[in-house]
Enzyme design. Structure first.
Site: not given
Ligand code: DGY
Length: 334
Positions: A161, A163, A238, A240, A269, A288
């Site tokens: 996606g 990111i 980065t 989950r 976490e 996070h």
């Molecule tokens: C999200 O936006 O889901 C991140 O994990 C925190 O910014």
């Protein structure tokens, strides 16, 4: 709408956010902000939501079906984040509550952090800093702190996606070959190749995760996937924590199959200080902070407020995670 109507609306904000965004919200409603660094404990969240029209929540606030059932006035849950796995989306939709989130504005900051973790693990930056601070830097050494090349290596992206694509652009700038997991909704970008999971795992020197946490993606990287990875690969997460089966990750690090891991997210976490992952020198863990730049967090807060104001004006949030919801009427209009 007359000011008096606005001020009858109650909004609970579960942590202090950007002051400018909060000001805009205060102009439209009676706003209570949970103070301090820690999230409101579950009973306090329930009490606050019992008469709230909106909540501006964080990804650390668990808003499940029972919290939703105890919030009869609530019309919008506006999450400060793109992920909404802390919210029972189906229960919210059934109750006629819109769920807002903040995609888009955090794409580049999160990709920056993901690429930073890739560089840090590849070139052992955190470990080298500890080496210096511990007084172990005695001379330049031909075999000291040798890491892996980033340039000319292969990056495999699981999740392509916004990111994932931003990560691909960074990787291409560093002269990396980019593979991504084939998915019907993946946009193609020039220079990146769509491949199957086994091929991606077998050919990637770095694997970076960019999928949301859903029942399908929970533990999608487990024993079988580690066994398929190229020996000496580095895993970056980065997304989950629960996308990775952490016991399997520890085993893969112990056996030397993985050369390292860069984790901005863990399960749970915060990670416990006694967690075996923290014993590995080649594992870098950050708390996070993917979206934690000043500008990004201000933009996220602005969208989270816009999402609430939209519902107060009778519209769905622009960034809505449950677009099919039929908004319940406001209590004062019922
Ligand atoms: C999200 O936006 O889901 C991140 O994990 C925190 O910014």
């Amino acid at each position: 709408m007359p000011r008096s109507t606005h001020l009858r609306r109650k909004v609970f904000v579960t942590r202090a956010i950007d002051p400018a965004a909060l000001e805009r919200l205060r102009a439209a409603a009676a706003v209570a902000v949970w103070p301090g660094e820690m999230p409101p404990p579950a009973p306090k969240l329930r009490t606050a939501l019992a008469d709230a029209d909106a909540v501006l929540s964080m990804i650390t606030d668990k808003i499940d079906a029972s919290v939703i059932a105890g919030a009869p006035r609530l019309r919008v849950i506006s999450n400060l984040g793109v992920g909404v796995d802390n919210i029972d989306l189906e229960a919210a939709t059934r109750a006629g509550i819109a769920v807002g989130h903040t995609p888009g504005v955090l794409t580049e900051a999160t990709a920056d952090l993901a690429f930073g973790l890739l560089m840090t693990t590849a070139r052992r930056i955190a470990e080298a800093d500890r080496h210096v601070r511990a007084g172990r830097w005695r001379t330049w050494g031909p075999m000291t702190m040798l890491g892996c090349d980033v340039h000319s290596s292969t990056l495999g992206l699981i999740g392509f996606g916004a990111i994932g694509q931003a990560m691909a652009r960074r990787a291409m700038g560093f002269g990396m070959r980019v593979l991504y997991l084939k998915h019907p909704s993946s946009k193609r970008i020039a220079g990146a190749a769509a491949v199957s999971l086994p091929r991606l795992l077998a050919e990637s020197d770095f694997i970076s995760l960019h999928v949301p946490l859903t029942p399908k993606t929970r533990h999608m990287i487990s024993v079988r996937e580690f066994a398929l990875m190229k020996p000496g690969a580095i895993l970056i997460n980065t997304a989950r924590g629960a996308v990775i089966d952490q016991r399997a990750l520890v085993a893969a690090l112990k056996s030397g199959r993985l050369a390292g891991a860069g984790l901005d997210v863990t399960d749970p976490e915060p990670i416990a200080l006694r967690d075996p992952l923290l014993r590995f020198n080649n594992v870098v863990v950050t708390p996070h902070i993917g979206s934690a730049s000043i500008a990004t967090r201000a933009n996220m807060a602005a969208i989270a407020v816009d999402n609430i104001l939209a519902v107060f004006s009778g519209r769905l949030p622009r960034c809505c995670a449950n677009k099919k919801v039929r908004l319940r009427p406001p209590k004062d209009a019922a």
